[in-house]
Design a protein around this motif. Structure first.
Motif, mmCIF file in Angstrom:
data_model
loop_
_atom_site.group_PDB
_atom_site.id
_atom_site.type_symbol
_atom_site.label_atom_id
_atom_site.label_comp_id
_atom_site.label_asym_id
_atom_site.label_seq_id
_atom_site.Cartn_x
_atom_site.Cartn_y
_atom_site.Cartn_z
ATOM 1 N N LEU A 157 0.802 -1.224 0.000
ATOM 2 C CA LEU A 157 0.000 0.000 0.000
ATOM 3 C C LEU A 157 0.838 1.278 0.000
ATOM 4 O O LEU A 157 0.307 2.357 -0.252
ATOM 5 C CB LEU A 157 -0.964 -0.003 1.177
ATOM 6 C CG LEU A 157 -2.213 -0.872 0.953
ATOM 7 C CD1 LEU A 157 -2.888 -1.217 2.267
ATOM 8 C CD2 LEU A 157 -3.183 -0.172 0.013
ATOM 9 N N ALA A 158 2.142 1.179 0.243
ATOM 10 C CA ALA A 158 3.006 2.350 0.182
ATOM 11 C C ALA A 158 3.699 2.485 -1.171
ATOM 12 O O ALA A 158 4.505 3.391 -1.358
ATOM 13 C CB ALA A 158 4.052 2.295 1.283
ATOM 14 N N SER A 159 3.388 1.601 -2.115
ATOM 15 C CA SER A 159 4.082 1.571 -3.403
ATOM 16 C C SER A 159 3.383 2.420 -4.465
ATOM 17 O O SER A 159 2.222 2.164 -4.789
ATOM 18 C CB SER A 159 4.181 0.127 -3.912
ATOM 19 O OG SER A 159 4.524 0.093 -5.281
ATOM 20 N N PRO A 160 4.082 3.389 -5.055
ATOM 21 C CA PRO A 160 3.477 4.187 -6.132
ATOM 22 C C PRO A 160 3.097 3.353 -7.354
ATOM 23 O O PRO A 160 2.047 3.567 -7.960
ATOM 24 C CB PRO A 160 4.568 5.207 -6.485
ATOM 25 C CG PRO A 160 5.477 5.228 -5.307
ATOM 26 C CD PRO A 160 5.432 3.862 -4.711
ATOM 27 N N TYR A 161 3.945 2.404 -7.710
ATOM 28 C CA TYR A 161 3.642 1.579 -8.876
ATOM 29 C C TYR A 161 2.459 0.649 -8.610
ATOM 30 O O TYR A 161 1.645 0.390 -9.505
ATOM 31 C CB TYR A 161 4.871 0.762 -9.294
ATOM 32 C CG TYR A 161 5.919 1.571 -10.009
ATOM 33 C CD1 TYR A 161 5.684 2.081 -11.285
ATOM 34 C CD2 TYR A 161 7.149 1.836 -9.425
ATOM 35 C CE1 TYR A 161 6.651 2.825 -11.956
ATOM 36 C CE2 TYR A 161 8.126 2.579 -10.082
ATOM 37 C CZ TYR A 161 7.868 3.067 -11.348
ATOM 38 O OH TYR A 161 8.833 3.803 -12.006
ATOM 39 N N ALA A 162 2.351 0.157 -7.372
ATOM 40 C CA ALA A 162 1.186 -0.670 -7.029
ATOM 41 C C ALA A 162 -0.085 0.157 -7.098
ATOM 42 O O ALA A 162 -1.147 -0.356 -7.482
ATOM 43 C CB ALA A 162 1.351 -1.270 -5.633
ATOM 44 N N CYS A 163 0.017 1.430 -6.748
ATOM 45 C CA CYS A 163 -1.129 2.336 -6.867
ATOM 46 C C CYS A 163 -1.624 2.391 -8.311
ATOM 47 O O CYS A 163 -2.820 2.267 -8.583
ATOM 48 C CB CYS A 163 -0.750 3.722 -6.375
ATOM 49 S SG CYS A 163 -1.971 5.010 -6.729
ATOM 50 N N LEU A 164 -0.697 2.569 -9.236
ATOM 51 C CA LEU A 164 -1.075 2.678 -10.650
ATOM 52 C C LEU A 164 -1.783 1.418 -11.127
ATOM 53 O O LEU A 164 -2.751 1.486 -11.883
ATOM 54 C CB LEU A 164 0.170 2.948 -11.495
ATOM 55 C CG LEU A 164 0.865 4.288 -11.247
ATOM 56 C CD1 LEU A 164 2.150 4.374 -12.074
ATOM 57 C CD2 LEU A 164 -0.058 5.456 -11.582
ATOM 58 N N SER A 165 -1.297 0.259 -10.691
ATOM 59 C CA SER A 165 -1.944 -1.001 -11.085
ATOM 60 C C SER A 165 -3.312 -1.150 -10.436
ATOM 61 O O SER A 165 -4.285 -1.546 -11.092
ATOM 62 C CB SER A 165 -1.063 -2.194 -10.694
ATOM 63 O OG SER A 165 0.083 -2.276 -11.501
ATOM 64 N N ALA A 166 -3.399 -0.825 -9.146
ATOM 65 C CA ALA A 166 -4.658 -1.012 -8.409
ATOM 66 C C ALA A 166 -5.788 -0.194 -9.008
ATOM 67 O O ALA A 166 -6.946 -0.633 -9.010
ATOM 68 C CB ALA A 166 -4.471 -0.642 -6.942
ATOM 69 N N LEU A 167 -5.462 0.987 -9.525
ATOM 70 C CA LEU A 167 -6.511 1.870 -10.033
ATOM 71 C C LEU A 167 -6.985 1.491 -11.432
ATOM 72 O O LEU A 167 -7.945 2.078 -11.926
ATOM 73 C CB LEU A 167 -6.019 3.318 -10.011
ATOM 74 C CG LEU A 167 -5.716 3.889 -8.620
ATOM 75 C CD1 LEU A 167 -5.305 5.354 -8.719
ATOM 76 C CD2 LEU A 167 -6.911 3.733 -7.687
ATOM 77 N N ARG A 168 -6.346 0.508 -12.063
ATOM 78 C CA ARG A 168 -6.793 0.119 -13.412
ATOM 79 C C ARG A 168 -6.968 -1.384 -13.603
ATOM 80 O O ARG A 168 -7.507 -1.820 -14.611
ATOM 81 C CB ARG A 168 -5.803 0.646 -14.459
ATOM 82 C CG ARG A 168 -4.420 0.016 -14.446
ATOM 83 C CD ARG A 168 -3.436 0.848 -15.271
ATOM 84 N NE ARG A 168 -2.121 0.201 -15.360
ATOM 85 C CZ ARG A 168 -1.682 -0.466 -16.410
ATOM 86 N NH1 ARG A 168 -2.441 -0.610 -17.478
ATOM 87 N NH2 ARG A 168 -0.482 -1.018 -16.410
#
Length: 202
Positions: A13-24
């Motif tokens: 949950l602290a990962s910027p790249y994981a954020c990008l994947s989670a939102l799409r």
């Protein structure tokens, strides 16, 4: 839906790249006919096992500078707002325990996406109880009844077990995708390929 291939989506949950994947990822998975298994975990213990006391993006400044430029570009391509929070990496322990608690009940994706948007869309701190509460509300949960799960001994043990399982799979970063056949993919830029392999049963 039953009888569809499954892709494990390991995310920190602290990962910027994981954020990008989670939102799409949900839209892409639906289009591919693939079911998702959301697997929140912590990278800290995995980094510590390699002798690192923080994110490699902090340990290696040039790598960190590139990462923030790259995530900003990728976010712009997705049409989403993206900011660098004042603190990075953030303490995601309580948030991850809550996400893990919500996995079986089905609210982990909504909760996780709300936290990603708060952190990388608004620059908020996901260790803040007010931020956690707002994300729980967005996921349809009562914060008063749900926040104590972050201190639940069973959830603590489950998270430790998930981290050990991640280590056994050779996971070293996030996001990380693993097909049912065991094919690993690391990074937001490999999401589409991971879904393709999952769909084809590879």
């Amino acid at each position: 839906m039953p009888n569809r291939p499954v892709l494990d989506f390991w995310y920190e949950l602290a990962s910027p790249y994981a954020c990008l994947s989670a939102l799409r990822i949900e839209k892409l998975a639906e289009e591919a006919g693939v079911n998702l298994r959301w697997r929140p975990f912590l990278l800290g213990p995995i980094f510590a096992a390699q002798g690192w006391n923080t994110s490699p993006f902090d340990l290696y400044p040039a790598k960190g500078r590139y990462m923030w430029r790259d995530t900003a570009r990728r976010a712009r391509k997705q049409g989403i707002d993206f900011v660098r929070p004042a603190e990075f990496p953030q303490n995601s322990l309580a948030a991850t325990r809550l996400a893990l608690a919500g996995r079986e009940e089905g609210w982990a994706p909504a909760f996780s996406k709300a936290l990603f948007r708060a952190q990388f869309g608004e620059g908020l701190n996901i260790a803040d109880e007010a931020v956690l509460s707002a994300a729980l509300k967005e996921a349809g949960r009562d914060p008063g009844a749900t926040l104590p799960l972050a201190r639940n001994d069973e959830i603590r043990a489950r998270l430790k077990a998930e981290i050990e399982y991640a280590k056994s799979l050779g996971i070293f970063g996030a996001p990380f995708f693993i097909t049912e056949a065991g094919e690993p993919f690391w990074g937001d830029d490999h999401l589409e390929e991971a879904l393709e392999w999952a769909r084809e049963g590879r």
